[in-house]
Design a protein around this motif. Sequence first.
Motif, PDB file in Angstrom:
ATOM      1  N   ASP A   1       0.790  -1.212   0.108  1.00 22.51           N
ATOM      2  CA  ASP A   1       0.192   0.124   0.095  1.00 22.51           C
ATOM      3  C   ASP A   1       0.818   1.194   0.013  1.00 22.51           C
ATOM      4  O   ASP A   1       0.580   2.422  -0.627  1.00 22.51           O
ATOM      5  CB  ASP A   1      -0.936   0.176   1.291  1.00 22.51           C
ATOM      6  N   LEU A   2       1.814   1.126   0.908  1.00 20.94           N
ATOM      7  CA  LEU A   2       2.881   2.521   0.874  1.00 20.94           C
ATOM      8  C   LEU A   2       3.676   2.679  -0.412  1.00 20.94           C
ATOM      9  O   LEU A   2       3.581   3.808  -0.933  1.00 20.94           O
ATOM     10  CB  LEU A   2       3.832   2.217   1.944  1.00 20.94           C
ATOM     11  N   VAL A   3       4.026   1.516  -1.019  1.00 22.86           N
ATOM     12  CA  VAL A   3       4.668   1.666  -2.282  1.00 22.86           C
ATOM     13  C   VAL A   3       3.786   2.308  -3.430  1.00 22.86           C
ATOM     14  O   VAL A   3       3.892   3.134  -4.099  1.00 22.86           O
ATOM     15  CB  VAL A   3       5.456   0.388  -2.820  1.00 22.86           C
ATOM     16  N   VAL A   4       2.703   1.675  -3.381  1.00 27.47           N
ATOM     17  CA  VAL A   4       1.552   2.057  -4.494  1.00 27.47           C
ATOM     18  C   VAL A   4       1.313   3.498  -3.999  1.00 27.47           C
ATOM     19  O   VAL A   4       0.877   4.363  -5.159  1.00 27.47           O
ATOM     20  CB  VAL A   4       0.148   1.592  -4.415  1.00 27.47           C
ATOM     21  N   ALA A   5       1.011   3.834  -3.107  1.00 29.07           N
ATOM     22  CA  ALA A   5       0.703   5.377  -2.573  1.00 29.07           C
ATOM     23  C   ALA A   5       1.800   6.358  -3.014  1.00 29.07           C
ATOM     24  O   ALA A   5       1.525   7.316  -3.567  1.00 29.07           O
ATOM     25  CB  ALA A   5       0.470   5.325  -1.035  1.00 29.07           C
ATOM     26  N   GLU A   6       2.926   5.982  -2.731  1.00 31.03           N
ATOM     27  CA  GLU A   6       4.058   6.762  -2.982  1.00 31.03           C
ATOM     28  C   GLU A   6       4.163   6.868  -4.595  1.00 31.03           C
ATOM     29  O   GLU A   6       4.478   7.952  -4.975  1.00 31.03           O
ATOM     30  CB  GLU A   6       5.538   6.180  -2.641  1.00 31.03           C
ATOM     31  N   ALA A   7       4.063   5.918  -5.161  1.00 33.29           N
ATOM     32  CA  ALA A   7       4.005   5.764  -6.565  1.00 33.29           C
ATOM     33  C   ALA A   7       2.852   6.873  -7.271  1.00 33.29           C
ATOM     34  O   ALA A   7       2.868   7.422  -8.229  1.00 33.29           O
ATOM     35  CB  ALA A   7       3.823   4.422  -7.266  1.00 33.29           C
ATOM     36  N   ILE A   8       1.729   6.664  -6.720  1.00 32.88           N
ATOM     37  CA  ILE A   8       0.634   7.717  -6.954  1.00 32.88           C
ATOM     38  C   ILE A   8       1.004   9.003  -6.629  1.00 32.88           C
ATOM     39  O   ILE A   8       0.500  10.083  -7.325  1.00 32.88           O
ATOM     40  CB  ILE A   8      -0.748   7.117  -6.318  1.00 32.88           C
ATOM     41  N   ASP A   9       1.509   9.360  -5.688  1.00 30.11           N
ATOM     42  CA  ASP A   9       1.966  10.573  -4.964  1.00 30.11           C
ATOM     43  C   ASP A   9       2.966  11.074  -6.080  1.00 30.11           C
ATOM     44  O   ASP A   9       2.821  12.455  -6.548  1.00 30.11           O
ATOM     45  CB  ASP A   9       2.559  10.697  -3.749  1.00 30.11           C
TER      46      ASP A   9
ATOM     47  N   HIS B   1       2.197  14.171  -8.795  1.00 32.27           N
ATOM     48  CA  HIS B   1       3.179  15.495  -8.297  1.00 32.27           C
ATOM     49  C   HIS B   1       2.839  15.906  -6.831  1.00 32.27           C
ATOM     50  O   HIS B   1       3.038  17.007  -6.616  1.00 32.27           O
ATOM     51  CB  HIS B   1       3.280  16.530  -9.399  1.00 32.27           C
ATOM     52  N   ARG B   2       2.552  14.892  -6.181  1.00 34.53           N
ATOM     53  CA  ARG B   2       2.231  15.327  -4.632  1.00 34.53           C
ATOM     54  C   ARG B   2       3.519  15.480  -3.781  1.00 34.53           C
ATOM     55  O   ARG B   2       4.653  14.693  -4.182  1.00 34.53           O
ATOM     56  CB  ARG B   2       1.460  14.311  -3.908  1.00 34.53           C
ATOM     57  N   ALA B   3       3.390  15.957  -2.599  1.00 36.60           N
ATOM     58  CA  ALA B   3       4.901  16.099  -2.019  1.00 36.60           C
ATOM     59  C   ALA B   3       5.019  14.922  -1.178  1.00 36.60           C
ATOM     60  O   ALA B   3       3.973  14.142  -1.103  1.00 36.60           O
ATOM     61  CB  ALA B   3       4.360  17.414  -0.877  1.00 36.60           C
ATOM     62  N   GLU B   4       6.191  14.653  -0.893  1.00 35.91           N
ATOM     63  CA  GLU B   4       6.533  13.290  -0.080  1.00 35.91           C
ATOM     64  C   GLU B   4       5.768  13.372   1.054  1.00 35.91           C
ATOM     65  O   GLU B   4       5.632  14.140   1.925  1.00 35.91           O
ATOM     66  CB  GLU B   4       8.113  13.210  -0.027  1.00 35.91           C
ATOM     67  N   ARG B   5       5.367  11.995   1.655  1.00 38.07           N
ATOM     68  CA  ARG B   5       4.819  11.760   2.813  1.00 38.07           C
ATOM     69  C   ARG B   5       5.954  11.768   3.829  1.00 38.07           C
ATOM     70  O   ARG B   5       6.748  11.419   3.532  1.00 38.07           O
ATOM     71  CB  ARG B   5       4.008  10.459   2.656  1.00 38.07           C
TER      72      ARG B   5
ATOM     73  N   HIS C   1      -3.279   6.436   2.860  1.00 38.17           N
ATOM     74  CA  HIS C   1      -4.220   6.474   2.056  1.00 38.17           C
ATOM     75  C   HIS C   1      -4.674   7.797   1.821  1.00 38.17           C
ATOM     76  O   HIS C   1      -4.795   8.666   3.043  1.00 38.17           O
ATOM     77  CB  HIS C   1      -5.521   5.802   2.348  1.00 38.17           C
ATOM     78  N   GLY C   2      -5.163   8.512   1.076  1.00 37.25           N
ATOM     79  CA  GLY C   2      -5.605   9.833   0.689  1.00 37.25           C
ATOM     80  C   GLY C   2      -4.613  10.705   0.299  1.00 37.25           C
ATOM     81  O   GLY C   2      -3.187  10.365   0.298  1.00 37.25           O
ATOM     82  N   PRO C   3      -4.687  12.021  -0.150  1.00 39.33           N
ATOM     83  CA  PRO C   3      -3.699  12.820  -0.631  1.00 39.33           C
ATOM     84  C   PRO C   3      -2.552  13.264   0.743  1.00 39.33           C
ATOM     85  O   PRO C   3      -3.156  13.307   1.691  1.00 39.33           O
ATOM     86  CB  PRO C   3      -4.247  14.064  -0.954  1.00 39.33           C
ATOM     87  N   ALA C   4      -1.333  13.583   0.168  1.00 37.30           N
ATOM     88  CA  ALA C   4      -0.577  14.076   1.142  1.00 37.30           C
ATOM     89  C   ALA C   4      -0.653  15.491   1.690  1.00 37.30           C
ATOM     90  O   ALA C   4      -1.285  16.310   0.825  1.00 37.30           O
ATOM     91  CB  ALA C   4       0.929  14.070   0.605  1.00 37.30           C
ATOM     92  N   ARG C   5      -0.348  15.828   2.705  1.00 38.55           N
ATOM     93  CA  ARG C   5      -0.759  17.038   3.203  1.00 38.55           C
ATOM     94  C   ARG C   5       0.349  17.940   3.004  1.00 38.55           C
ATOM     95  O   ARG C   5       1.621  18.010   3.370  1.00 38.55           O
ATOM     96  CB  ARG C   5      -1.227  16.925   4.861  1.00 38.55           C
TER      97      ARG C   5
END
Length: 150
Positions: free
Chosen positions: A123-131, A135-139, A146-150
Amino acid sequence: MARRRSAFGGGIARALLVPAVTVVALPAVGLRRAASAAADRLVPVLASAVLSRLDLDAVAARIDVDALVDRVDIDRVLARTDVAGLARYISAEIDLPDLLRATAGTASSELTHGVRDRSAQADLVVAEAIDRFLHRAERQPGDRAHGPAR
């Protein structure tokens, strides 16, 4: 005057004397039969006298068990063994079905935890790939997977 008993309790003397008298009194034709009868009476008495004086522990200590086992024909022993009956006996004694259930339960539990851990990592790998794709900021550590990075 009291009669003195022999060291063997009279049994050996009687076993020797009666057959000897019998052998001397018989003609040569019956000698073999008389000797056999004498041996039949004498051997058990002598064997009993010898065995009663023997230290069986000392005799057993001199036996080379490994040499005896080396002479055993294992294939013949196994051919005479009820292997299925032995397996049933062992299964009943150690409660094999219960042992297998307990072992399988432990293995299943460990497998389930392993799968959950791998799933969380996936899940984390997929979430990082989607981020990265979005072009979302790193978690940051502690962020939800889950959900968009803040």
